[in-house]
Design a protein around this motif. Structure first.
Motif, PDB file in Angstrom:
ATOM      1  N   UNK A 408      -5.368   9.370   1.786  1.00 44.11           N
ATOM      2  CA  UNK A 408      -6.738   9.022   1.740  1.00 44.11           C
ATOM      3  C   UNK A 408      -7.723   8.596   0.812  1.00 44.11           C
ATOM      4  N   UNK A 409      -6.872   8.920  -0.860  1.00 41.98           N
ATOM      5  CA  UNK A 409      -7.387   8.539  -1.916  1.00 41.98           C
ATOM      6  C   UNK A 409      -7.226   6.808  -2.535  1.00 41.98           C
ATOM      7  N   UNK A 410      -8.467   6.219  -3.533  1.00 39.22           N
ATOM      8  CA  UNK A 410      -7.390   5.196  -4.503  1.00 39.22           C
ATOM      9  C   UNK A 410      -7.450   5.449  -5.172  1.00 39.22           C
ATOM     10  N   UNK A 411      -6.705   4.664  -5.574  1.00 43.52           N
ATOM     11  CA  UNK A 411      -5.687   4.995  -6.908  1.00 43.52           C
ATOM     12  C   UNK A 411      -5.727   3.373  -7.671  1.00 43.52           C
ATOM     13  N   UNK A 412      -5.646   3.443  -9.469  1.00 42.15           N
ATOM     14  CA  UNK A 412      -5.187   1.911  -9.745  1.00 42.15           C
ATOM     15  C   UNK A 412      -4.397   2.042 -10.476  1.00 42.15           C
ATOM     16  N   UNK A 469      -3.969   0.797  -5.166  1.00 45.44           N
ATOM     17  CA  UNK A 469      -3.361   1.799  -3.865  1.00 45.44           C
ATOM     18  C   UNK A 469      -4.442   2.859  -2.689  1.00 45.44           C
ATOM     19  N   UNK A 470      -4.978   1.909  -1.498  1.00 46.02           N
ATOM     20  CA  UNK A 470      -5.939   2.495  -0.908  1.00 46.02           C
ATOM     21  C   UNK A 470      -6.139   2.045   0.613  1.00 46.02           C
ATOM     22  N   UNK A 471      -5.966   3.025   1.437  1.00 52.46           N
ATOM     23  CA  UNK A 471      -6.490   2.342   2.399  1.00 52.46           C
ATOM     24  C   UNK A 471      -7.317   1.719   3.047  1.00 52.46           C
ATOM     25  N   UNK A 472      -8.483   0.998   2.025  1.00 52.25           N
ATOM     26  CA  UNK A 472      -8.959  -0.195   2.823  1.00 52.25           C
ATOM     27  C   UNK A 472      -8.847  -0.852   1.178  1.00 52.25           C
ATOM     28  N   UNK A 473      -8.900  -2.434   1.449  1.00 55.99           N
ATOM     29  CA  UNK A 473      -8.441  -3.348  -0.066  1.00 55.99           C
ATOM     30  C   UNK A 473     -10.328  -3.072  -0.257  1.00 55.99           C
ATOM     31  N   UNK A 474      -9.160  -2.619  -2.235  1.00 55.64           N
ATOM     32  CA  UNK A 474     -11.366  -2.800  -3.331  1.00 55.64           C
ATOM     33  C   UNK A 474     -11.658  -4.014  -2.871  1.00 55.64           C
ATOM     34  N   UNK A 475     -12.897  -4.332  -3.133  1.00 55.73           N
ATOM     35  CA  UNK A 475     -13.745  -5.462  -3.316  1.00 55.73           C
ATOM     36  C   UNK A 475     -13.307  -6.239  -4.284  1.00 55.73           C
ATOM     37  N   UNK A 476     -13.088  -7.145  -4.046  1.00 59.47           N
ATOM     38  CA  UNK A 476     -12.383  -8.506  -5.165  1.00 59.47           C
ATOM     39  C   UNK A 476     -11.122  -7.801  -5.734  1.00 59.47           C
ATOM     40  N   UNK A 477     -10.508  -7.571  -5.285  1.00 54.30           N
ATOM     41  CA  UNK A 477      -9.113  -7.450  -5.191  1.00 54.30           C
ATOM     42  C   UNK A 477      -8.195  -8.170  -4.526  1.00 54.30           C
ATOM     43  N   UNK A 478      -7.274  -8.949  -5.652  1.00 55.58           N
ATOM     44  CA  UNK A 478      -6.361  -9.648  -4.638  1.00 55.58           C
ATOM     45  C   UNK A 478      -5.277  -9.521  -3.437  1.00 55.58           C
ATOM     46  N   UNK A 479      -5.402  -9.611  -2.004  1.00 58.46           N
ATOM     47  CA  UNK A 479      -3.970  -9.236  -1.533  1.00 58.46           C
ATOM     48  C   UNK A 479      -2.920  -8.688  -2.346  1.00 58.46           C
ATOM     49  N   UNK A 482      -2.536  -5.449  -3.668  1.00 54.31           N
ATOM     50  CA  UNK A 482      -3.510  -4.419  -2.636  1.00 54.31           C
ATOM     51  C   UNK A 482      -1.499  -3.305  -1.869  1.00 54.31           C
ATOM     52  N   UNK A 483      -1.765  -2.586  -2.125  1.00 56.55           N
ATOM     53  CA  UNK A 483      -0.528  -1.721  -1.050  1.00 56.55           C
ATOM     54  C   UNK A 483      -1.208  -0.845  -0.220  1.00 56.55           C
ATOM     55  N   UNK A 484      -1.526  -1.065   1.021  1.00 52.72           N
ATOM     56  CA  UNK A 484      -2.093   0.110   1.960  1.00 52.72           C
ATOM     57  C   UNK A 484      -1.597   1.688   2.071  1.00 52.72           C
ATOM     58  N   UNK A 485      -2.573   2.510   1.560  1.00 53.30           N
ATOM     59  CA  UNK A 485      -2.219   4.000   2.475  1.00 53.30           C
ATOM     60  C   UNK A 485      -2.892   4.411   3.518  1.00 53.30           C
ATOM     61  N   UNK A 486      -2.427   5.651   3.576  1.00 51.27           N
ATOM     62  CA  UNK A 486      -3.067   5.862   5.033  1.00 51.27           C
ATOM     63  C   UNK A 486      -3.514   7.278   5.327  1.00 51.27           C
ATOM     64  N   UNK A 487      -4.836   7.900   5.209  1.00 54.76           N
ATOM     65  CA  UNK A 487      -5.160   9.850   4.906  1.00 54.76           C
ATOM     66  C   UNK A 487      -4.483  10.220   6.346  1.00 54.76           C
ATOM     67  N   UNK A 488      -4.446  11.762   4.776  1.00 56.87           N
ATOM     68  CA  UNK A 488      -3.772  12.512   5.254  1.00 56.87           C
ATOM     69  C   UNK A 488      -1.962  12.477   5.406  1.00 56.87           C
ATOM     70  N   UNK A 489      -0.962  11.227   5.222  1.00 53.27           N
ATOM     71  CA  UNK A 489      -0.080  10.962   4.274  1.00 53.27           C
ATOM     72  C   UNK A 489       0.704  10.742   2.744  1.00 53.27           C
ATOM     73  N   UNK A 490       0.846  11.085   2.743  1.00 52.35           N
ATOM     74  CA  UNK A 490       0.821  11.671   0.885  1.00 52.35           C
ATOM     75  C   UNK A 490       2.042  10.521   0.470  1.00 52.35           C
ATOM     76  N   UNK A 491       2.053  10.054  -0.314  1.00 47.31           N
ATOM     77  CA  UNK A 491       2.812   9.470  -0.774  1.00 47.31           C
ATOM     78  C   UNK A 491       3.299   8.891  -1.897  1.00 47.31           C
ATOM     79  N   UNK A 492       4.902   8.816  -2.349  1.00 47.82           N
ATOM     80  CA  UNK A 492       5.332   8.187  -4.138  1.00 47.82           C
ATOM     81  C   UNK A 492       5.525   6.585  -4.059  1.00 47.82           C
ATOM     82  N   UNK A 493       6.523   6.636  -5.197  1.00 44.36           N
ATOM     83  CA  UNK A 493       6.383   5.001  -5.264  1.00 44.36           C
ATOM     84  C   UNK A 493       7.807   5.063  -6.242  1.00 44.36           C
ATOM     85  N   UNK A 494       7.865   3.540  -6.209  1.00 47.51           N
ATOM     86  CA  UNK A 494       9.573   3.323  -7.101  1.00 47.51           C
ATOM     87  C   UNK A 494       9.070   2.029  -7.798  1.00 47.51           C
TER      88      UNK A 494
END
Length: 519
Positions: A408-412, A469-479, A482-494
């Protein structure tokens, strides 16, 4: 006079009462009481259950995959081909969405099998206990030119070719192959077409190709006809809804028993078979745990799953997983500490040549558990210090502060200029629970330098690449950034580097950390 008590060192004496984290044990001059004996055996049984779970991770992972694939109508010898890439609808451990995959289980129980591998693919063959057999394709002896490989199962005593193909003996009755082929101009179709045209799977015909007339005349081999290479049945995997993930509850042990029964007892290394047998799983014997053992295995599965998650997702610095030690970075890899064998680190590649590192003399249990809990397919090519060949990976399971990556949070994330990938790079998000691609509104939860299956990430003016990485694409960020996330579903990355450059290995290039975005 010297008494018996004077002659016995205190270090040899078991007191009448001993307290430990496992409980309080009582002894009658060294003889355990009945209550202590019962408690000790209960503790031992749980320990063996945990050890069996962890020892069986490779086999259960591969067996769960085979069961799922069979359930989807893909038989041994059929090829599951992801001609339009794998997406989040398929539950596979940390698969990528960058390359054209193919999977195949080849049955060797009726005799050796010849596999003609396509050109320009990265392919690995493992046995049913996820032990490396050989590389094929680009990292293999054909070096990407395409080649013919002969796989020989256990117990085969018939004639073999004198040459013309790469022969490998396999300890299990099946061999599993995982292939990855690259897109061409952001298009997967050429790779998929090449796989369909060039991949052949053919029963070996003794005395045919690979056996000379001279060897027959000298009595060294039989003479047989040339076998026509067979095109396998291809089954489309892209978009397939399938679950290949091993369970984390006590049903895990049912799959482990199936994997053990499917192979001869000799297929298991004795030190691996030991805890599995102690938990009641023995080749040739029925596995039918009663109420006591069901409770033991329930507890063992819960404990072992917690252990595997801890070492995979929060490794201690002393484990050697941290790829940039001493920097505070949370990017890790479990393979470089002990290599693909989890025993010997991969050799260094220097101007003076290859420099092997010393064998540790023991398997590293935590890297082994971490790898097989999160990934499939093991090969030396996954952790070699060789630039411009294959692909390399680092993963992050926590943010810059060591906290969970919350859906549910936005990360950079900032990737500095000069990302060390000659072919391309990518980053993919995975669901913490399934360890598969994160399922959101985006079919492919990834970003990267390729323009397919998602738009290529756009660099900044200084050459760096900023990803969000966020549920919604931040303003001004190219498609593509941005990778979409989902509230209540934590994640990791490679983060993957295909044909990695020297700056990856000497660590002169380092990715930023995943930073929580400020409001």
């Amino acid at each position: 006079m010297v008494t018996h008590d004077d002659a016995v060192p205190a270090s040899l004496v078991t007191p009448g009462t001993v307290k430990s984290t496992a409980g309080t044990f009582r002894f009658d001059d060294g003889l355990p009481t009945r209550e202590t004996t019962d408690a000790v055996y209960a503790q031992l049984d749980r320990m063996h259950g945990v050890e069996a779970y962890l020892a069986g991770l490779p086999a259960v992972s591969l067996w769960a995959m085979r069961r799922a694939i069979l359930g989807a109508g893909v038989q041994d010898g059929d090829v599951l081909l992801f001609s339009e890439l794998m997406d989040c609808r398929s539950l596979f451990l940390t698969a990528n969405a960058d390359t054209v995959y193919f999977f195949v289980f080849v049955d060797l129980s009726d005799g050796p099998v010849v596999v003609d591998i396509p050109r320009d693919c990265l392919t690995v063959a493992d046995d049913m206990w996820f032990r490396w057999v050989t590389d094929l394709g680009v990292p293999g002896p054909d070096r990407g030119a395409g080649g013919r490989y002969l796989f020989v199962g256990p117990g085969y005593e018939g004639p073999l070719p004198e040459g013309g193909m790469f022969t490998h003996h396999v300890r299990t009755s099946r061999v599993w192959m995982l292939g990855r082929c690259f897109l061409e101009d952001d298009d997967p179709a050429p790779a998929a077409r090449r796989i369909k045209e060039e991949l052949k799977i053919t029963p070996y015909a003794p005395g045919g190709y690979g056996s000379s007339i001279a060897s027959f005349l000298l009595g060294e081999s039989r003479l047989g006809p040339l076998a026509e290479p067979r095109t396998p049945r291809f089954v489309e995997g892209s978009g397939m809804v399938i679950n290949t993930i091993p369970p984390v509850d006590a049903t895990y042990f049912t799959l482990l028993d199936e994997a053990v029964q499917a192979e001869a007892a000799s297929a298991l290394d004795p030190e691996v078979a030991a805890p599995i047998a102690a938990a009641g799983i023995v080749h040739g014997k029925e596995f039918a745990p009663g109420p006591y053992w069901r409770e033991v295995l329930d507890d063992a599965a819960a404990t072992a799953n917690a252990y595997a998650r801890a070492v995979a997702m929060r490794p201690r610095p002393e484990e050697g997983f941290h790829f940039y030690p001493g920097t505070g970075s949370n990017w890790t890899s479990p393979l470089f500490a002990g290599g693909y064998s989890f025993q010997t680190p991969p050799p260094l590649v220097t101007r003076e040549g290859v420099k092997p590192l010393p064998d540790r003399g023991a398997k590293l249990l935590n890297p082994r558990a971490s790898f097989f809990y999160l990934a499939t397919g093991v090969t030396p090519a996954m952790c070699m210090n060789l630039p411009r060949i294959g692909s390399q990976y680092v993963g992050a399971t926590m943010d810059a502060n060591g906290d969970a990556l919350e859906g549910g949070r936005a990360y950079r994330l900032v990737l500095p200029a000069g990302i060390p990938a000659e072919k391309f790079w990518s980053i993919t998000l995975y669901d913490n629970q399934t360890r598969s691609m994160l399922a959101t509104g985006q079919r492919f939860p990834r970003a990267g330098s390729q323009g397919y299956p998602t738009p290529a990430a756009t660099p900044e003016a200084d050459g760096s690449t900023v990803l969000w990485f966020a549920p919604e694409r931040p303003d001004g960020v190219p498609e593509g950034n941005w990778v979409q996330t989902l509230p209540d579903r934590n994640w990791f990355t490679i983060l993957r580097f295909y044909s990695p450059l020297p700056s990856f290995f000497d660590k002169s290039w380092q990715p930023g950390e995943i930073e929580p975005a400020t409001s």
